[in-house]
Scaffold this motif. Structure first.
Motif, PDB file in Angstrom:
ATOM      1  N   THR A  92      24.957  34.739 -32.141  1.00 46.92           N
ATOM      2  CA  THR A  92      25.102  36.187 -32.328  1.00 46.92           C
ATOM      3  C   THR A  92      25.914  36.495 -33.583  1.00 46.92           C
ATOM      4  N   ASP A  93      26.948  35.675 -33.854  1.00 45.95           N
ATOM      5  CA  ASP A  93      27.740  35.870 -35.076  1.00 45.95           C
ATOM      6  C   ASP A  93      26.867  35.650 -36.309  1.00 45.95           C
ATOM      7  N   ILE A  94      26.095  34.561 -36.283  1.00 46.27           N
ATOM      8  CA  ILE A  94      25.236  34.244 -37.422  1.00 46.27           C
ATOM      9  C   ILE A  94      24.224  35.353 -37.644  1.00 46.27           C
ATOM     10  N   ALA A  95      23.665  35.868 -36.543  1.00 41.93           N
ATOM     11  CA  ALA A  95      22.677  36.947 -36.664  1.00 41.93           C
ATOM     12  C   ALA A  95      23.287  38.166 -37.329  1.00 41.93           C
ATOM     13  N   GLY A 112      26.220  46.265 -28.759  1.00 40.27           N
ATOM     14  CA  GLY A 112      27.058  45.997 -27.601  1.00 40.27           C
ATOM     15  C   GLY A 112      27.508  44.557 -27.502  1.00 40.27           C
ATOM     16  N   ILE A 113      27.352  43.801 -28.597  1.00 39.93           N
ATOM     17  CA  ILE A 113      27.741  42.387 -28.614  1.00 39.93           C
ATOM     18  C   ILE A 113      28.902  42.226 -29.585  1.00 39.93           C
ATOM     19  N   PRO A 114      30.033  41.696 -29.146  1.00 42.46           N
ATOM     20  CA  PRO A 114      31.188  41.568 -30.045  1.00 42.46           C
ATOM     21  C   PRO A 114      30.972  40.494 -31.102  1.00 42.46           C
ATOM     22  N   TYR A 115      31.621  40.702 -32.241  1.00 40.60           N
ATOM     23  CA  TYR A 115      31.632  39.702 -33.313  1.00 40.60           C
ATOM     24  C   TYR A 115      32.948  38.946 -33.228  1.00 40.60           C
ATOM     25  N   SER A 116      32.889  37.616 -33.368  1.00 41.21           N
ATOM     26  CA  SER A 116      34.075  36.802 -33.079  1.00 41.21           C
ATOM     27  C   SER A 116      34.978  36.575 -34.276  1.00 41.21           C
ATOM     28  N   GLN A 117      34.767  37.331 -35.354  1.00 45.15           N
ATOM     29  CA  GLN A 117      35.626  37.226 -36.545  1.00 45.15           C
ATOM     30  C   GLN A 117      35.653  35.811 -37.113  1.00 45.15           C
ATOM     31  N   GLY A 118      34.498  35.137 -37.027  1.00 46.52           N
ATOM     32  CA  GLY A 118      34.393  33.823 -37.640  1.00 46.52           C
ATOM     33  C   GLY A 118      35.015  32.696 -36.870  1.00 46.52           C
ATOM     34  N   GLU A 119      35.492  32.943 -35.636  1.00 46.98           N
ATOM     35  CA  GLU A 119      36.162  31.887 -34.875  1.00 46.98           C
ATOM     36  C   GLU A 119      35.183  30.912 -34.250  1.00 46.98           C
ATOM     37  N   ASP A 127      19.818  29.981 -52.084  1.00 45.92           N
ATOM     38  CA  ASP A 127      20.863  29.854 -51.076  1.00 45.92           C
ATOM     39  C   ASP A 127      20.430  30.431 -49.729  1.00 45.92           C
ATOM     40  N   LEU A 128      19.171  30.800 -49.578  1.00 44.02           N
ATOM     41  CA  LEU A 128      18.755  31.593 -48.430  1.00 44.02           C
ATOM     42  C   LEU A 128      19.060  30.917 -47.098  1.00 44.02           C
ATOM     43  N   GLU A 129      18.736  29.645 -46.965  1.00 43.88           N
ATOM     44  CA  GLU A 129      18.909  28.996 -45.671  1.00 43.88           C
ATOM     45  C   GLU A 129      20.374  28.768 -45.313  1.00 43.88           C
ATOM     46  N   GLU A 130      21.276  28.913 -46.287  1.00 50.31           N
ATOM     47  CA  GLU A 130      22.705  28.781 -46.002  1.00 50.31           C
ATOM     48  C   GLU A 130      23.322  30.105 -45.555  1.00 50.31           C
ATOM     49  N   VAL A 131      22.632  31.190 -45.880  1.00 54.74           N
ATOM     50  CA  VAL A 131      23.206  32.525 -45.660  1.00 54.74           C
ATOM     51  C   VAL A 131      23.379  32.794 -44.171  1.00 54.74           C
ATOM     52  N   GLY A 132      24.591  33.224 -43.825  1.00 56.56           N
ATOM     53  CA  GLY A 132      24.905  33.543 -42.443  1.00 56.56           C
ATOM     54  C   GLY A 132      25.464  32.371 -41.676  1.00 56.56           C
ATOM     55  N   ILE A 133      25.138  31.159 -42.135  1.00 58.61           N
ATOM     56  CA  ILE A 133      25.593  29.954 -41.422  1.00 58.61           C
ATOM     57  C   ILE A 133      26.932  29.497 -41.952  1.00 58.61           C
ATOM     58  N   ASP A 134      27.058  29.429 -43.308  1.00 59.88           N
ATOM     59  CA  ASP A 134      28.370  29.087 -43.848  1.00 59.88           C
ATOM     60  C   ASP A 134      29.142  30.372 -44.154  1.00 59.88           C
ATOM     61  N   THR A 135      30.267  30.236 -44.797  1.00 54.55           N
ATOM     62  CA  THR A 135      31.165  31.390 -44.962  1.00 54.55           C
ATOM     63  C   THR A 135      31.069  32.062 -46.323  1.00 54.55           C
ATOM     64  N   TYR A 136      30.272  31.483 -47.260  1.00 58.26           N
ATOM     65  CA  TYR A 136      30.380  31.993 -48.623  1.00 58.26           C
ATOM     66  C   TYR A 136      29.071  32.087 -49.413  1.00 58.26           C
ATOM     67  N   HIS A 137      27.932  31.696 -48.836  1.00 53.87           N
ATOM     68  CA  HIS A 137      26.670  31.878 -49.555  1.00 53.87           C
ATOM     69  C   HIS A 137      26.050  33.233 -49.196  1.00 53.87           C
ATOM     70  N   ASP A 195      31.724  20.743 -51.117  1.00 50.77           N
ATOM     71  CA  ASP A 195      31.166  21.653 -50.107  1.00 50.77           C
ATOM     72  C   ASP A 195      32.118  21.915 -48.949  1.00 50.77           C
ATOM     73  N   HIS A 196      33.421  21.863 -49.224  1.00 49.91           N
ATOM     74  CA  HIS A 196      34.395  22.207 -48.184  1.00 49.91           C
ATOM     75  C   HIS A 196      34.441  23.736 -48.065  1.00 49.91           C
ATOM     76  N   PRO A 197      34.329  24.286 -46.863  1.00 47.86           N
ATOM     77  CA  PRO A 197      34.257  25.745 -46.705  1.00 47.86           C
ATOM     78  C   PRO A 197      35.510  26.488 -47.118  1.00 47.86           C
ATOM     79  N   GLN A 198      36.642  25.772 -47.229  1.00 46.78           N
ATOM     80  CA  GLN A 198      37.890  26.444 -47.581  1.00 46.78           C
ATOM     81  C   GLN A 198      38.403  26.072 -48.979  1.00 46.78           C
ATOM     82  N   VAL A 199      37.664  25.212 -49.681  1.00 40.88           N
ATOM     83  CA  VAL A 199      38.008  24.871 -51.063  1.00 40.88           C
ATOM     84  C   VAL A 199      36.785  25.242 -51.900  1.00 40.88           C
TER      85      VAL A 199
END
Length: 878
Positions: A282-285, A270-277, A75-85, A202-206
């Motif tokens: 930067t969020d992915i990082a 010093g960079i804010p996280y957007s809470q997944g919005e 699952d490595l390449e999915e990590v950080g990009i989607d919401t659940y891997h 592969d729906h992110p919310q189901v």
């Protein structure tokens, strides 16, 4: 509910249903050649499913830390990009070994999710196996009917073999499974689109939250299925996904599992996280870093250090991926990733305490890896900066080199290329990547047949603590082919052969039949709970069904056990001399020597090593008797302060090896001497660094140490003889070295004076060719520094110089080319290219800089030809 409360709620629920709650196994797998890391909750129970270990508890529950970054579960390449891997995740599981089956598993799943955790029933869907006509497998009607008692039929979906038939691997236990999915969308969204259409899409919310596997079959090598003698339940629920649902978040990263880490990163950068919005880089990082620190920290705590091979390479790759994201998208150019370790250790304190106990060590290892990789990353960026392409296309092989050597993800190379108006040959990159994977698969390909049952029975008794020979029956064998070599693996009902474990190598020896025929055992290893005996050949006519005499090579065993016991004495001495922070981080114990890796952040001094050596030898001379305690409850051993290894999976009962209660007490399953005097003598032969914060000592004992001292004594006598048996050997050697140094300086002075005279002579012989001052000559001295000095001196006094010097040293020819910088710029001459061309005449090769290069070869007769060729090149120069 917090993560801790949710985890506790699961374990308490199943404890209330008669389950024994057991600790997590280490994330790093030992004694299983098919796995590097624990990738599922069932791994630690694999031997039970295979029928290779007895069932201690028929009902078990746990939370298992897992890692999925390679092979089938990648699952490595999915990590950080989607919401659940994720790389590392916790798998909550409940298990039944021949006890309850589908009805109770399904009922308890429903009860826990809806009654205890309060998940709304209209958000749940379940899947059951639809059957497979090709394999003759029917629909799992039994599971379907049980589910009908709890959920409406329109929410029970049929799944294919890919989604709803679970298999351990190509062979082994398997069976249909029933997944539970949760629709996390809003009520309005659920009204617009039927959730059942989004299950397994592969729906992110189901998302799938829980899988109930019903172990019913055993897959054989030929693909056929056999019913298992007992039916088992194997379930797994991802804690991170469960927490997300119960905390009402749209992403796992927005829960209290990851937010402490992400908040720390945001505050420090010093960079804010957007809470997944958004999916800002930067969020992915931040997600990547928060996820990866968990995998890396626990792998290191469990004993796997980053390296360039196997499991260590996987850990290094994950670590570098995190650092790359921080470097590229958060602008973090200094070591930072290691600072997440204390945050993570606090989160898991009381859950997985081994991380808190090793916090400083883990952080130090990661820090050193960061420092090293940031240097590598900078070098890779410099290589890219120098890379040029006339057609503005970055070659796929070059992109793969950056990926493979410097750890650049292809998207980083693509980003740098686009910034310069270039594109990357993605097809070429993919081909290079696939070629590497194919080489890796070929190198590790193993073909294993099914077990051939010879004698019925499931006993696998180890008698090697007390015996080196015992009668035995061959229970089964199989053939294994790897890298073109065929071997056989044999399982006995009773064996004196120690199987490689805990750093101690496996025993060798023989299986002898009544008629005298023998099977030579070349190694013994553990595979899960089985002791596997390796042999290159089963002789024709060997009666496999009859009783054999299993005999260990006792002489080899004696050497091994001496080294193993010495390892225990060594660890105790290191803790006494260097400090109690010393912990074993690896070992190798064989017949020739012992190797001991330990945590320590500085090189041990000669004085410290001498003290360690002296302490160990003192314990040997004291002839301390072995105190062996078997079947001691693990918790009792811990309470008594017995030394245990981090990352080791201990059973409910353990074995304690003691040499003096006040000196060395360790949990150990290896073979030892009956008294320390049998070791004979202990000698450290080297101390070195292995990795950040890990040192390595290699040492020898007994006969090997005796041979070492005899060799040293022989060498000493030889030196004395050469020096005419002086009274003070050290002083005599010192005088000899001083005289040698003086004579060497005189010779060098003479050579350099000769070179100075030759310089003036050669300068007067410069020939004007094609607008250049050409000099080609053989010189009769071979001091490389003097030749180099001569070439640079000539360049200072001869303008537009094209110089070629030929020399010979001990029958080996050499060439030196010097080109003035003006000629390099104006005439595009390159000394490196020229010397490589000339070296062909002396059967050699070389290279260097555009203005200065050298070459060596094998054929001195070609030197004059090379000089003549140099003149031709000067004439042809444009």
């Amino acid at each position: 509910m917090t993560t801790k409360e949710i985890r506790k709620g699961f374990l308490d629920f199943f404890a209330g249903k008669g389950h024994q709650v057991v600790p997590s196994a280490p994330i790093v797998v030992k004694n299983d050649p098919t796995l590097m890391f624990t990738n599922a909750g069932m791994n630690q129970f694999k031997d039970i499913f295979l029928g290779e270990a007895p069932v201690k508890y028929s009902r078990v529950a746990d939370t298992q830390r897992c890692l999925r970054v390679s092979g089938k579960h990648n699952d490595l390449e999915e990590v950080g990009i989607d919401t659940y891997h994720h790389t590392m995740f916790e798998m909550l599981g409940n298990w039944s070994f021949g006890d309850y089956f589908k009805q109770d598993a399904i009922a308890w799943s429903w009860e826990l999710l809806t009654k205890v955790y309060g998940i709304e029933e209209d958000k749940l869907y379940v899947t059951v196996f639809e059957g497979d006509e090709k394999e003759g497998l029917p629909k799992d009607q039994e599971a379907y009917d049980f589910w009908k008692q709890w959920i409406s039929e329109d929410r029970i979906l049929l799944g294919n073999k890919k989604d709803n038939f679970w298999e351990m691997g190509d062979t082994g236990p398997c069976g249909p499974c029933s997944e539970i999915h949760v629709d996390c969308r809003s009520a309005e969204e659920r009204q617009l689109v039927d959730g059942k259409t989004l299950v397994n899409a592969d729906h992110p919310q189901v998302i799938e939250i829980w899988n109930n596997v019903f172990m019913q079959f055993n897959r054989l090598k030929d693909g056929s299925l056999q019913p298992l003698p007992a039916q088992h339940v194997d379930t797994g629920m991802g804690l991170e996904r469960l927490v997300r649902i119960l905390q009402g978040k749209s992403s796992n990263y927005d829960t209290d599992v990851f937010q402490p880490l992400i908040s720390f990163i945001a505050a420090e950068s010093g960079i804010p996280y957007s809470q997944g919005e958004s999916l800002a880089k930067t969020d992915i990082a931040m997600r990547v870093m928060a996820d990866h620190i968990r995998a890396i920290a626990f792998a290191i705590a469990d004993g796997q250090l980053p390296s360039n091979v196997k499991a260590g390479y996987v850990i290094r790759r994950i670590l570098r991926r995190a650092v790359r994201y921080a470097y590229s998208f958060l602008g973090i150019k200094e070591p930072f990733f290691n600072k997440l370790v204390p945050v993570l250790a606090d989160q898991f304190d009381g859950v997985f305490p081994e991380l808190k106990a090793q916090q400083d060590f883990v952080q130090k290892v990661i820090l050193e890896e960061e420092i090293s990789f940031l240097r590598t990353l900078a070098t890779g960026i410099q290589r890219f900066e120098k890379y040029t392409s006339d057609n503005k296309l970055v070659d796929g092989n070059f992109a793969f080199e950056l990926y493979d050597t410097f750890g650049f993800p292809i998207d980083l190379t693509d980003l740098m290329a686009r910034e310069r108006g270039m594109t990357v040959d993605m097809e070429g990159f993919s081909q290079a990547l696939e070629a590497q994977k194919a080489r890796s698969r070929a190198a590790t390909a193993v073909d294993t047949t099914d077990w051939v049952i010879v004698n019925p029975g499931d006993s696998n008794e180890f008698a090697g603590y007390d015996l080196t020979e015992t009668p035995a029956l061959i229970l089964k064998y199989r053939k294994v082919t790897a890298k073109g070599k065929v071997q056989f693996q044999i399982v006995l009902d009773r064996t004196p052969f120690y199987a490689e474990s805990g750093g101690q190598v496996g025993d060798t020896g023989f299986l002898t039949a009544e008629d005298g025929l023998q099977i030579r055992i070349t190694d013994t290893k553990k595979e899960n709970a089985l002791n596997i005996h390796f042999t290159d050949e089963i002789p024709e006519g060997f009666d496999l069904e009859a009783q054999v005499i299993a005999t260990v090579d006792a002489d080899r065993r004696t050497l091994i056990q001496s080294n193993h016991s010495a390892t225990h004495l060594l660890q105790a001495a290191l803790r006494e001399v260097l400090g109690t922070h010393v912990q074993q981080k690896g070992s190798l114990v064989n017949a020739d020597y012992l190797r001991f890796d330990f945590s320590h952040f500085a090189k041990a001094t000669d004085e410290e090593l001498a003290r360690v050596e002296a302490i160990v030898n003192q314990k040997i001379r004291q002839n301390i008797a072995l105190k062996e305690e078997r079947n001691v409850p693990f918790q009792e051993a811990v309470n008594r302060g017995v030394t245990a290894l981090f990352g080791e999976k201990y059973g409910e009962f353990v074995r304690i090896i003691t040499f003096d209660d006040a000196y060395s007490r360790e949990l150990c399953g290896g073979i030892h001497v009956q008294a320390t005097g049998q070791i004979g003598y202990f000698k450290i032969v080297s101390e070195s660094a292995v990795a950040a914060g890990v040192r390595r000592i290699e040492a020898i004992t007994g006969v090997t140490a005796e041979e070492y001292f005899n060799n040293q004594a022989g060498l000493l006598n030889q030196l004395k003889g050469l020096l005419k048996n002086p009274k003070d050997l050290a002083k005599s050697l010192e005088s000899l070295l001083e005289e040698n140094s003086r004579l060497k300086k005189e010779i060098e002075k003479s050579v350099f004076e000769k070179a100075a005279n030759i310089k003036n002579e050669l300068a007067t012989k410069a020939e004007s060719i094609n607008g250049m001052n050409f000099i080609a000559a053989r010189i009769d001295f071979a001091n490389a520094d003097a030749i180099k000095n001569l070439a640079f001196s000539l360049k200072e006094i001869v303008s537009d110089l094209f110089l070629v010097l030929a020399s010979e040293s001990d029958g080996k020819p050499g060439l030196t080319v010097m080109i003035s910088e003006d000629l390099v710029d104006k005439r595009s001459l390159n000394a490196g290219n020229i010397v490589r061309e000339l070296a062909k005449n002396i059967q050699g090769g070389g290279g260097g800089q555009p203005f200065y290069a050298t070459a060596g070869g094998k054929d001195s007769s070609g030197l004059d030809v090379a000089l003549a060729k140099a003149r031709e090149l000067a004439i042809q120069a444009r």
